[in-house]
Design a protein around this motif. Sequence first.
Motif, mmCIF file in Angstrom:
data_model
loop_
_atom_site.group_PDB
_atom_site.id
_atom_site.type_symbol
_atom_site.label_atom_id
_atom_site.label_comp_id
_atom_site.label_asym_id
_atom_site.label_seq_id
_atom_site.Cartn_x
_atom_site.Cartn_y
_atom_site.Cartn_z
ATOM 1 N N ALA A 38 7.406 -1.893 -4.095
ATOM 2 C CA ALA A 38 7.314 -1.580 -2.669
ATOM 3 C C ALA A 38 7.255 -2.857 -1.851
ATOM 4 O O ALA A 38 6.532 -3.796 -2.190
ATOM 5 C CB ALA A 38 6.076 -0.722 -2.396
ATOM 6 N N ARG A 39 8.028 -2.878 -0.745
ATOM 7 C CA ARG A 39 7.993 -3.972 0.223
ATOM 8 C C ARG A 39 7.949 -3.362 1.621
ATOM 9 O O ARG A 39 8.489 -2.273 1.843
ATOM 10 C CB ARG A 39 9.222 -4.877 0.101
ATOM 11 N N ALA A 40 7.344 -4.069 2.573
ATOM 12 C CA ALA A 40 7.254 -3.550 3.937
ATOM 13 C C ALA A 40 7.268 -4.698 4.931
ATOM 14 O O ALA A 40 6.905 -5.832 4.604
ATOM 15 C CB ALA A 40 5.995 -2.705 4.115
ATOM 16 N N TRP A 41 7.679 -4.367 6.172
ATOM 17 C CA TRP A 41 7.795 -5.352 7.232
ATOM 18 C C TRP A 41 7.244 -4.767 8.533
ATOM 19 O O TRP A 41 7.165 -3.553 8.698
ATOM 20 C CB TRP A 41 9.264 -5.745 7.458
ATOM 21 N N GLY A 42 6.892 -5.652 9.468
ATOM 22 C CA GLY A 42 6.443 -5.230 10.783
ATOM 23 C C GLY A 42 4.935 -5.138 10.891
ATOM 24 O O GLY A 42 4.201 -5.339 9.917
ATOM 25 N N ASP A 43 4.467 -4.792 12.088
ATOM 26 C CA ASP A 43 3.033 -4.658 12.323
ATOM 27 C C ASP A 43 2.409 -3.571 11.460
ATOM 28 O O ASP A 43 1.212 -3.623 11.155
ATOM 29 C CB ASP A 43 2.776 -4.351 13.803
ATOM 30 N N GLY A 44 3.188 -2.568 11.099
ATOM 31 C CA GLY A 44 2.664 -1.465 10.294
ATOM 32 C C GLY A 44 2.833 -1.656 8.799
ATOM 33 O O GLY A 44 2.590 -0.720 8.024
ATOM 34 N N ALA A 45 3.219 -2.865 8.351
ATOM 35 C CA ALA A 45 3.515 -3.093 6.935
ATOM 36 C C ALA A 45 2.311 -2.818 6.040
ATOM 37 O O ALA A 45 2.412 -2.102 5.037
ATOM 38 C CB ALA A 45 4.012 -4.523 6.737
ATOM 39 N N ASP A 46 1.152 -3.385 6.366
ATOM 40 C CA ASP A 46 -0.037 -3.187 5.519
ATOM 41 C C ASP A 46 -0.436 -1.720 5.486
ATOM 42 O O ASP A 46 -0.844 -1.194 4.431
ATOM 43 C CB ASP A 46 -1.197 -4.041 6.029
ATOM 44 N N TRP A 47 -0.351 -1.049 6.629
ATOM 45 C CA TRP A 47 -0.713 0.373 6.704
ATOM 46 C C TRP A 47 0.172 1.180 5.754
ATOM 47 O O TRP A 47 -0.306 2.058 5.033
ATOM 48 C CB TRP A 47 -0.547 0.857 8.140
ATOM 49 N N LEU A 48 1.461 0.896 5.741
ATOM 50 C CA LEU A 48 2.387 1.619 4.878
ATOM 51 C C LEU A 48 2.153 1.313 3.401
ATOM 52 O O LEU A 48 2.159 2.223 2.558
ATOM 53 C CB LEU A 48 3.825 1.285 5.265
ATOM 54 N N LEU A 49 1.930 0.057 3.080
ATOM 55 C CA LEU A 49 1.724 -0.311 1.675
ATOM 56 C C LEU A 49 0.435 0.278 1.122
ATOM 57 O O LEU A 49 0.353 0.608 -0.067
ATOM 58 C CB LEU A 49 1.717 -1.835 1.535
ATOM 59 N N ASP A 50 -0.576 0.408 1.975
ATOM 60 C CA ASP A 50 -1.839 1.008 1.526
ATOM 61 C C ASP A 50 -1.678 2.478 1.158
ATOM 62 O O ASP A 50 -2.545 3.043 0.481
ATOM 63 C CB ASP A 50 -2.908 0.884 2.623
ATOM 64 N N ARG A 51 -0.594 3.097 1.600
ATOM 65 C CA ARG A 51 -0.408 4.537 1.400
ATOM 66 C C ARG A 51 0.778 4.876 0.497
ATOM 67 O O ARG A 51 1.283 5.994 0.517
ATOM 68 C CB ARG A 51 -0.246 5.218 2.768
ATOM 69 N N VAL A 52 1.198 3.926 -0.312
ATOM 70 C CA VAL A 52 2.344 4.168 -1.198
ATOM 71 C C VAL A 52 2.053 5.294 -2.188
ATOM 72 O O VAL A 52 2.921 6.135 -2.466
ATOM 73 C CB VAL A 52 2.731 2.871 -1.942
ATOM 74 N N ASP A 53 0.841 5.346 -2.721
ATOM 75 C CA ASP A 53 0.506 6.413 -3.670
ATOM 76 C C ASP A 53 0.643 7.790 -3.021
ATOM 77 O O ASP A 53 1.178 8.732 -3.627
ATOM 78 C CB ASP A 53 -0.910 6.234 -4.210
ATOM 79 N N ARG A 54 0.164 7.928 -1.795
ATOM 80 C CA ARG A 54 0.274 9.202 -1.095
ATOM 81 C C ARG A 54 1.729 9.516 -0.773
ATOM 82 O O ARG A 54 2.179 10.657 -0.888
ATOM 83 C CB ARG A 54 -0.550 9.176 0.190
ATOM 84 N N LEU A 55 2.460 8.486 -0.365
ATOM 85 C CA LEU A 55 3.861 8.672 0.011
ATOM 86 C C LEU A 55 4.696 9.147 -1.165
ATOM 87 O O LEU A 55 5.651 9.916 -0.989
ATOM 88 C CB LEU A 55 4.413 7.351 0.551
#
Length: 223
Positions: free
Chosen positions: A77-94
Motif C-alpha cells: 500500500a502507498r498513499a499521497w496527499g494530506d489524507g495519506a496517513d488516514w488512508l494507510l491506517d485503514r488498509v485492513d478495513r478497506l
Amino acid sequence: MPPRSTSATTEPVARVVDSPRSLRRTLSIFRHGGRDPACKLEAGRFRYATITPDGPGTIELRWQRDPAPAGEDGLDARAWGDGADWLLDRVDRLTGAHDRHVDFDHAHPVVARALRQTRSTRIAASGLLYHQLLPTIIAQRITGGEAGRQWATLCHRLGDVPPGPPEVTDGMRLPPAPTTLQGRPAWWFHPLGIETKRARTLTEVAKHPRKLFEWGDDPSLAA
C-alpha cells in the motif's frame, strides 16, 4: 395407537472459516461504474482518490496473488496527499482483513452454493460515508449505466486532480469537495441529468461532512 416416530429437524449451524480472500472482488464495491474517475480497479492493482477528514488523499494497493490467504497475497500500500496517513491506517478495513467467511452446516443447497461462490469476497469498510453517499444518491431511480455516467461527469466537472504521481492519478478525479457541492442550486445539476430531488439530497449531504466522517468510525453497535 402407537406413537408416531419423527426425526429431529437439523438446524443450520454457523461456523467461521478463514478462507482465502480475493482483493479484486472485495474492493470492487468501491467502484461506481466502469468509468469511475475516483476508483480504478485492475488485475493486481487498486487506486482510490477520495476526501478524508484530513484532506484529499490517493491510495494505491498492489498484490501478487488473488485469491490468497491473508498475509500471503503480497499486498503493498502507498498513499499521497494530506489524507495519506488516514488512508494507510485503514488498509485492513478497506480490504476486509477482519471479516471472515461463514459456513452453515446443513444449509439449504441454494445457500450452500451461494456461499461457495462468494467465499473469497470479504465485507470491506472505507469509513468514507461522504464519498460513498454521493454516487449512491445519484444511482436512485435510474439505470446503472446512467448512474455511472452522471457520477463520472460530476467528478470531472467539480472534482480536483488527486494528489500523487501522474502514473497513479492519470485520468482520475477526486469526488466533489463538500464546499464545492453544498452551495450549488438544483438547476445547476439538470444538464447532468440529475433532477431537483437528487440534487437537493447531494447538497444536503455536503453540508454535514464532519458528522459523516465521525459516523464512519463508529462501531457497529453505535451505528
